[in-house]
Scaffold this motif. Structure first.
Motif, PDB file in Angstrom:
ATOM      1  N   ALA A   4      -9.647  -0.699   8.702  1.00  0.00           N
ATOM      2  CA  ALA A   4      -9.386   0.738   8.629  1.00  0.00           C
ATOM      3  C   ALA A   4      -8.561   1.231   9.812  1.00  0.00           C
ATOM      4  O   ALA A   4      -8.014   2.327   9.773  1.00  0.00           O
ATOM      5  N   ASP A   5      -8.440   0.434  10.877  1.00  0.00           N
ATOM      6  CA  ASP A   5      -7.705   0.832  12.073  1.00  0.00           C
ATOM      7  C   ASP A   5      -6.230   0.443  12.049  1.00  0.00           C
ATOM      8  O   ASP A   5      -5.504   0.740  13.000  1.00  0.00           O
ATOM      9  N   TRP A   6      -5.791  -0.228  10.983  1.00  0.00           N
ATOM     10  CA  TRP A   6      -4.400  -0.690  10.949  1.00  0.00           C
ATOM     11  C   TRP A   6      -3.404   0.459  11.038  1.00  0.00           C
ATOM     12  O   TRP A   6      -2.286   0.283  11.527  1.00  0.00           O
ATOM     13  N   VAL A   7      -3.760   1.637  10.551  1.00  0.00           N
ATOM     14  CA  VAL A   7      -2.822   2.764  10.583  1.00  0.00           C
ATOM     15  C   VAL A   7      -2.595   3.273  12.007  1.00  0.00           C
ATOM     16  O   VAL A   7      -1.734   4.119  12.227  1.00  0.00           O
ATOM     17  N   ARG A   8      -3.360   2.783  12.967  1.00  0.00           N
ATOM     18  CA  ARG A   8      -3.169   3.184  14.360  1.00  0.00           C
ATOM     19  C   ARG A   8      -2.014   2.439  15.024  1.00  0.00           C
ATOM     20  O   ARG A   8      -1.651   2.727  16.159  1.00  0.00           O
ATOM     21  N   TYR A   9      -1.396   1.491  14.309  1.00  0.00           N
ATOM     22  CA  TYR A   9      -0.358   0.647  14.890  1.00  0.00           C
ATOM     23  C   TYR A   9       0.992   0.904  14.233  1.00  0.00           C
ATOM     24  O   TYR A   9       1.067   1.267  13.059  1.00  0.00           O
ATOM     25  N   ARG A  10       2.044   0.734  15.021  1.00  0.00           N
ATOM     26  CA  ARG A  10       3.387   0.835  14.468  1.00  0.00           C
ATOM     27  C   ARG A  10       3.588  -0.218  13.391  1.00  0.00           C
ATOM     28  O   ARG A  10       3.061  -1.329  13.490  1.00  0.00           O
ATOM     29  N   GLN A  11       4.362   0.142  12.375  1.00  0.00           N
ATOM     30  CA  GLN A  11       4.633  -0.793  11.299  1.00  0.00           C
ATOM     31  C   GLN A  11       5.561  -1.888  11.808  1.00  0.00           C
ATOM     32  O   GLN A  11       6.682  -1.633  12.243  1.00  0.00           O
ATOM     33  N   ILE A  12       5.065  -3.116  11.810  1.00  0.00           N
ATOM     34  CA  ILE A  12       5.807  -4.244  12.368  1.00  0.00           C
ATOM     35  C   ILE A  12       6.896  -4.711  11.408  1.00  0.00           C
ATOM     36  O   ILE A  12       7.951  -5.161  11.817  1.00  0.00           O
ATOM     37  N   ARG A  13       6.627  -4.584  10.136  1.00  0.00           N
ATOM     38  CA  ARG A  13       7.547  -5.127   9.128  1.00  0.00           C
ATOM     39  C   ARG A  13       7.454  -4.267   7.872  1.00  0.00           C
ATOM     40  O   ARG A  13       6.428  -3.710   7.559  1.00  0.00           O
ATOM     41  N   GLY A  14       8.569  -4.182   7.144  1.00  0.00           N
ATOM     42  CA  GLY A  14       8.573  -3.497   5.870  1.00  0.00           C
ATOM     43  C   GLY A  14       8.794  -1.998   5.994  1.00  0.00           C
ATOM     44  O   GLY A  14       8.901  -1.442   7.079  1.00  0.00           O
ATOM     45  N   LYS A  15       8.860  -1.348   4.839  1.00  0.00           N
ATOM     46  CA  LYS A  15       9.086   0.087   4.761  1.00  0.00           C
ATOM     47  C   LYS A  15       7.759   0.809   4.537  1.00  0.00           C
ATOM     48  O   LYS A  15       6.824   0.246   3.997  1.00  0.00           O
ATOM     49  N   THR A  16       7.731   2.077   4.931  1.00  0.00           N
ATOM     50  CA  THR A  16       6.544   2.871   4.663  1.00  0.00           C
ATOM     51  C   THR A  16       6.570   3.334   3.211  1.00  0.00           C
ATOM     52  O   THR A  16       7.584   3.164   2.506  1.00  0.00           O
ATOM     53  N   LEU A  17       5.495   3.925   2.748  1.00  0.00           N
ATOM     54  CA  LEU A  17       5.437   4.398   1.372  1.00  0.00           C
ATOM     55  C   LEU A  17       6.222   5.700   1.217  1.00  0.00           C
ATOM     56  O   LEU A  17       6.252   6.533   2.133  1.00  0.00           O
ATOM     57  N   PRO A  18       6.839   5.918   0.051  1.00  0.00           N
ATOM     58  CA  PRO A  18       7.562   7.186  -0.174  1.00  0.00           C
ATOM     59  C   PRO A  18       6.598   8.359  -0.308  1.00  0.00           C
ATOM     60  O   PRO A  18       5.448   8.196  -0.704  1.00  0.00           O
ATOM     61  N   ASP A  19       7.105   9.553   0.012  1.00  0.00           N
ATOM     62  CA  ASP A  19       6.273  10.757  -0.097  1.00  0.00           C
ATOM     63  C   ASP A  19       5.961  11.093  -1.549  1.00  0.00           C
ATOM     64  O   ASP A  19       4.885  11.634  -1.848  1.00  0.00           O
ATOM     65  N   HIS A  20       6.900  10.807  -2.446  1.00  0.00           N
ATOM     66  CA  HIS A  20       6.719  11.094  -3.866  1.00  0.00           C
ATOM     67  C   HIS A  20       7.128   9.883  -4.695  1.00  0.00           C
ATOM     68  O   HIS A  20       8.119   9.210  -4.371  1.00  0.00           O
ATOM     69  N   VAL A  21       6.364   9.601  -5.727  1.00  0.00           N
ATOM     70  CA  VAL A  21       6.683   8.492  -6.640  1.00  0.00           C
ATOM     71  C   VAL A  21       6.401   8.947  -8.062  1.00  0.00           C
ATOM     72  O   VAL A  21       5.651   9.906  -8.296  1.00  0.00           O
ATOM     73  N   ARG A  22       6.997   8.222  -9.002  1.00  0.00           N
ATOM     74  CA  ARG A  22       6.671   8.451 -10.410  1.00  0.00           C
ATOM     75  C   ARG A  22       5.961   7.209 -10.924  1.00  0.00           C
ATOM     76  O   ARG A  22       6.546   6.141 -11.029  1.00  0.00           O
ATOM     77  N   ILE A  23       4.696   7.373 -11.225  1.00  0.00           N
ATOM     78  CA  ILE A  23       3.875   6.279 -11.719  1.00  0.00           C
ATOM     79  C   ILE A  23       3.008   6.793 -12.865  1.00  0.00           C
ATOM     80  O   ILE A  23       2.711   7.991 -12.948  1.00  0.00           O
ATOM     81  N   LEU A  24       2.644   5.909 -13.747  1.00  0.00           N
ATOM     82  CA  LEU A  24       1.778   6.246 -14.876  1.00  0.00           C
ATOM     83  C   LEU A  24       2.351   7.393 -15.698  1.00  0.00           C
ATOM     84  O   LEU A  24       1.627   8.195 -16.288  1.00  0.00           O
ATOM     85  N   GLY A  25       3.692   7.494 -15.685  1.00  0.00           N
ATOM     86  CA  GLY A  25       4.367   8.527 -16.466  1.00  0.00           C
ATOM     87  C   GLY A  25       4.270   9.918 -15.879  1.00  0.00           C
ATOM     88  O   GLY A  25       4.546  10.909 -16.568  1.00  0.00           O
ATOM     89  N   ALA A  26       3.890  10.049 -14.620  1.00  0.00           N
ATOM     90  CA  ALA A  26       3.737  11.370 -13.994  1.00  0.00           C
ATOM     91  C   ALA A  26       4.215  11.318 -12.549  1.00  0.00           C
ATOM     92  O   ALA A  26       4.438  10.242 -11.981  1.00  0.00           O
ATOM     93  N   SER A  27       4.366  12.483 -11.935  1.00  0.00           N
ATOM     94  CA  SER A  27       4.801  12.589 -10.544  1.00  0.00           C
ATOM     95  C   SER A  27       3.579  12.637  -9.626  1.00  0.00           C
ATOM     96  O   SER A  27       2.638  13.408  -9.861  1.00  0.00           O
ATOM     97  N   TYR A  28       3.608  11.826  -8.575  1.00  0.00           N
ATOM     98  CA  TYR A  28       2.506  11.761  -7.610  1.00  0.00           C
ATOM     99  C   TYR A  28       3.051  11.956  -6.200  1.00  0.00           C
ATOM    100  O   TYR A  28       4.191  11.585  -5.894  1.00  0.00           O
TER     101      TYR A  28
END
Length: 259
Positions: A4-28
């Motif tokens: 649960a503490d992983w979010v306290r660290y800078r992201q070492i690799r990869g991209k962060t999640l987008p603020d908005h996505v379209r999944i399950l046929g809807a906007s989230y």
């Protein structure tokens, strides 16, 4: 370090999640990050509209596919995603395990969000699980094992949830093992059986520590028997964790370091 503490660290690799996505046929929209590490990033998404379907909130996990130190790791992210999705499909319809909902891109998936508090935080706040909690958790684990799967990460109480009604939930099958089929089945079987035994040991260990009154003196003594491999793991775990903490502290976010 707690998962649960992983979010306290800078992201070492990869991209962060987008603020908005379209999944399950809807906007989230992204509600909060749950975890980010070297392999993947995970977050909770809420549906933008107030319609009754599809479900909300949901959990989105995306495995990283970018290179690291000139090593092409796209194949690894896609393989890890397919692998974890296969576990959820194998364990479908087991009460206490979130349902797989759909794939997201080439290296992500959406699953049911299971509300509750991870067992580490639950115990940290001084709560004690209900008397039926661990027997019900063992029943979930028994069904997982019956379907030819071992969890392999139950030494971390973050992977056990205490749901709002007090019932247990089991999450995170990233390093699980599945018997499957094919020519390697016979070779994998004794390994799987041992890893399932380790699963049961960790659940019983947590039960013993939380509710020792549920055991007789003889049963308490029996639950402390680790075996050779678990004893070896305990010996090497402390120096490994010390080195890992030393490295990861270099990536600790400044605003969390001050807390």
């Amino acid at each position: 370090m707690a998962d649960a503490d992983w979010v306290r660290y800078r992201q070492i690799r990869g991209k962060t999640l987008p603020d908005h996505v379209r999944i399950l046929g809807a906007s989230y929209r992204l509600e909060r990050l749950l975890k980010r590490d070297f392999y993947a990033v995970t977050g909770v998404y809420q549906r933008d509209s107030a319609t009754s379907a599809p479900p909300s909130p949901v959990l989105l996990k995306v495995y990283h596919t970018d290179s690291f130190a000139l090593l092409p790791l796209g194949w690894l992210g896609r393989w890890l995603c397919r692998r974890e999705v296969r576990f959820f499909k194998t364990l479908d319809a087991i009460a206490g395990i979130p349902r797989f909902l759909e794939r997201f891109g080439r290296s992500g998936y959406v699953r049911e969000y299971m509300p509750g508090q991870n067992l580490r935080d639950f115990l940290r706040e001084g709560h004690v699980p209900h008397q039926s909690f661990f027997p019900r958790l063992q029943a979930i684990l028994h069904e997982v094992h019956r379907r030819g799967v071992s969890h392999n990460d139950l030494s971390k109480p973050e992977n056990v949830l205490v749901q709002p009604d007090g019932s247990p939930g089991l999450i995170d099958f990233q390093i699980a093992l599945r018997l499957g089929s094919g020519p390697c089945r016979a070779l994998k079987y004794p390994i799987l059986r041992y890893m399932q035994k380790v699963d049961r040991y960790h659940v019983t260990k947590r039960h013993r520590r939380c509710r020792p009154s549920d055991f007789t003196a003889e049963e308490l003594a029996d639950t402390r028997r680790k075996g050779v491999l678990l004893t070896l793991h305990a010996v090497i775990r402390r120096p490994y964790r010390a080195v890992r903490h030393f490295i990861l502290n270099r990536f600790l976010l400044k605003d969390t370091a001050a807390k």
